[in-house]
Design a protein around this motif. Structure first.
Motif, PDB file in Angstrom:
ATOM      1  N   LYS A 157     -12.694  -1.512  18.222  1.00  0.00           N
ATOM      2  CA  LYS A 157     -12.815  -0.279  17.434  1.00  0.00           C
ATOM      3  C   LYS A 157     -12.118   0.895  18.115  1.00  0.00           C
ATOM      4  O   LYS A 157     -12.223   1.108  19.312  1.00  0.00           O
ATOM      5  N   GLU A 189     -12.670  -3.691   9.275  1.00  0.00           N
ATOM      6  CA  GLU A 189     -12.025  -3.373  10.537  1.00  0.00           C
ATOM      7  C   GLU A 189     -11.889  -4.632  11.388  1.00  0.00           C
ATOM      8  O   GLU A 189     -12.822  -5.423  11.514  1.00  0.00           O
ATOM      9  N   ALA A 236      -8.071   4.226  -3.642  1.00  0.00           N
ATOM     10  CA  ALA A 236      -8.480   4.115  -2.245  1.00  0.00           C
ATOM     11  C   ALA A 236      -9.328   2.861  -2.047  1.00  0.00           C
ATOM     12  O   ALA A 236     -10.156   2.510  -2.892  1.00  0.00           O
ATOM     13  N   LYS A 237      -9.100   2.196  -0.916  1.00  0.00           N
ATOM     14  CA  LYS A 237      -9.850   0.988  -0.597  1.00  0.00           C
ATOM     15  C   LYS A 237     -10.185   0.997   0.885  1.00  0.00           C
ATOM     16  O   LYS A 237      -9.366   1.382   1.714  1.00  0.00           O
ATOM     17  N   MET A 238     -11.403   0.575   1.210  1.00  0.00           N
ATOM     18  CA  MET A 238     -11.809   0.476   2.604  1.00  0.00           C
ATOM     19  C   MET A 238     -11.740  -0.993   3.024  1.00  0.00           C
ATOM     20  O   MET A 238     -12.517  -1.826   2.544  1.00  0.00           O
ATOM     21  N   LYS A 239     -10.806  -1.298   3.893  1.00  0.00           N
ATOM     22  CA  LYS A 239     -10.617  -2.671   4.359  1.00  0.00           C
ATOM     23  C   LYS A 239     -11.488  -2.919   5.595  1.00  0.00           C
ATOM     24  O   LYS A 239     -11.745  -1.997   6.385  1.00  0.00           O
ATOM     25  N   ARG A 296       0.833  -1.202   0.000  1.00  0.00           N
ATOM     26  CA  ARG A 296       0.000   0.000   0.000  1.00  0.00           C
ATOM     27  C   ARG A 296       0.873   1.260   0.000  1.00  0.00           C
ATOM     28  O   ARG A 296       2.072   1.205   0.270  1.00  0.00           O
ATOM     29  N   GLY A 316      -9.545  -0.449   7.793  1.00  0.00           N
ATOM     30  CA  GLY A 316      -9.917   0.927   7.470  1.00  0.00           C
ATOM     31  C   GLY A 316      -9.373   1.343   6.119  1.00  0.00           C
ATOM     32  O   GLY A 316      -9.010   0.507   5.285  1.00  0.00           O
ATOM     33  N   ALA A 317      -9.295   2.643   5.899  1.00  0.00           N
ATOM     34  CA  ALA A 317      -8.913   3.180   4.589  1.00  0.00           C
ATOM     35  C   ALA A 317      -7.437   2.940   4.298  1.00  0.00           C
ATOM     36  O   ALA A 317      -6.584   3.063   5.176  1.00  0.00           O
ATOM     37  N   GLU A 359      -0.928   5.897  11.835  1.00  0.00           N
ATOM     38  CA  GLU A 359      -1.176   5.068  10.654  1.00  0.00           C
ATOM     39  C   GLU A 359       0.006   4.140  10.364  1.00  0.00           C
ATOM     40  O   GLU A 359      -0.179   2.977   9.985  1.00  0.00           O
TER      41      GLU A 359
END
Length: 315
Positions: free
Chosen positions: A279, A275, A270-273, A128, A262-263, A137
């Motif tokens: 949280k 969770e 962009a990809k949202m993975k 990524r 997450g993003a 991050e």
């Protein structure tokens, strides 16, 4: 006594400790680099084959895995040097030591606030985009790649080493290397890399679940919240695109109580993975230091478990 000596000085045990102590020495030739050069050469030719890219990709998997198996089988069967070749191929097939070394280097850079260098270090471990990541991050990304690669870099290769020796280990490593180079859902590799990705999914299916089990056992012995991890792992693992990556990742996320997913940006998109883990809990430096201890403990438990099964199956 004889059984204990044979177990302690078996090939998987010696290879594991060489890997943990030495990592991947830069001056020695490494089979993965040879596989990488082979795949770069093979790609252009495979695209010109007539059956179509998916069929060409499947043929490449058979050629590469079969060729790796045959080459290692040949060298390990040589008179006089076969035993040394077996030890080298077994040691070179395990990558936990190098993963721990590179992970600790990246964590040190993050801890010192050298974010640009840390982005490059973490970027060398993941596919990524890391150029815009801040400290939290980077820490989360590092935790994700460490936990996922515990299976890919150590448990799965060790599983095949114990199951079928260095030749089977390198047949697996050939497929795993193909997946890491060709197994992307991009326009370039969507079809050509399809067979490599599916083959890797199949071969890592059982090792990924064993990795999660070993993590839970290690977590229990370390006093980590293994019961809550056990409750969440199956559902979270099934939420991932990969049938295997979520098992060790979810286990580490719950055991060390840090959020994953997450993003993320892959190849400019962009990809949202999904969770994983509790949280909103960040990965602190202390949690990452604990993940290294958890990984080593898990690796040793896995080695003990595989060796025990191997020994008792021969009785």
């Amino acid at each position: 006594m004889k059984l204990l000596v044979l177990t302690l000085f078996s090939l998987p045990v010696i290879a594991t400790f060489l890997d943990l102590i030495l990592g991947d020495p830069r001056r020695l030739p490494h089979p993965v680099r040879l596989l990488g050069r082979w795949l770069d050469w093979l790609e252009g030719r495979a695209r010109r084959w007539t059956p179509g890219l998916k069929a060409s990709g499947a043929l490449c998997v058979l050629l590469t895995a079969g060729g790796a198996w045959a080459a290692v089988e040949f060298f390990t069967g040589l008179q006089y040097v076969g035993m040394l070749a077996s030890l080298y191929f077994a040691y070179a097939g395990l990558a936990l030591g190098e993963l721990l070394h590179e992970g600790r280097d990246a964590l040190e850079l993050i801890e010192e606030g050298k974010l640009e260098e840390a982005r490059q270090a973490v970027g060398g471990l993941v596919s990524r985009e890391t150029s815009a990541m801040d400290g939290p991050e980077l820490r989360k990304t590092l935790a994700e790649t460490l936990s996922e690669n515990l299976c890919d870099g150590y448990v799965a290769p060790l599983f095949y080493l114990v199951l079928g020796g260095p030749a089977l280990l390198w047949a697996y490593k050939a497929v795993s290397t193909m997946d890491s180079m060709w197994g992307y859902r991009t326009e370039r590799f969507r079809d050509l890399g399809w067979a490599a990705a599916r083959a890797d999914d199949l071969l890592a299916y059982l090792p990924a679940r064993l990795t999660a089990a070993f993590l839970l056992l290690a977590g229990a012995l370390m006093g980590l919240p293994w019961r809550q991890a056990l409750r969440h792992i199956p559902a979270e693992a099934r939420s991932m695109d990969s049938p295997n990556a979520g098992w060790p990742m979810s286990a580490c996320a719950w055991l060390l109580e840090g959020s994953m997913g997450g993003a993320a940006i892959y190849f400019g998109e962009a990809k949202m993975k999904p969770e994983l883990g509790p949280k909103g809990l960040e990965w602190s430096v202390e949690k990452l230091k604990r993940i290294f201890r958890l990984m080593v403990f898990t690796a040793l438990l896995g080695l003990f478990a595989f060796q025990a099964v191997r020994v008792f199956s021969t009785l």
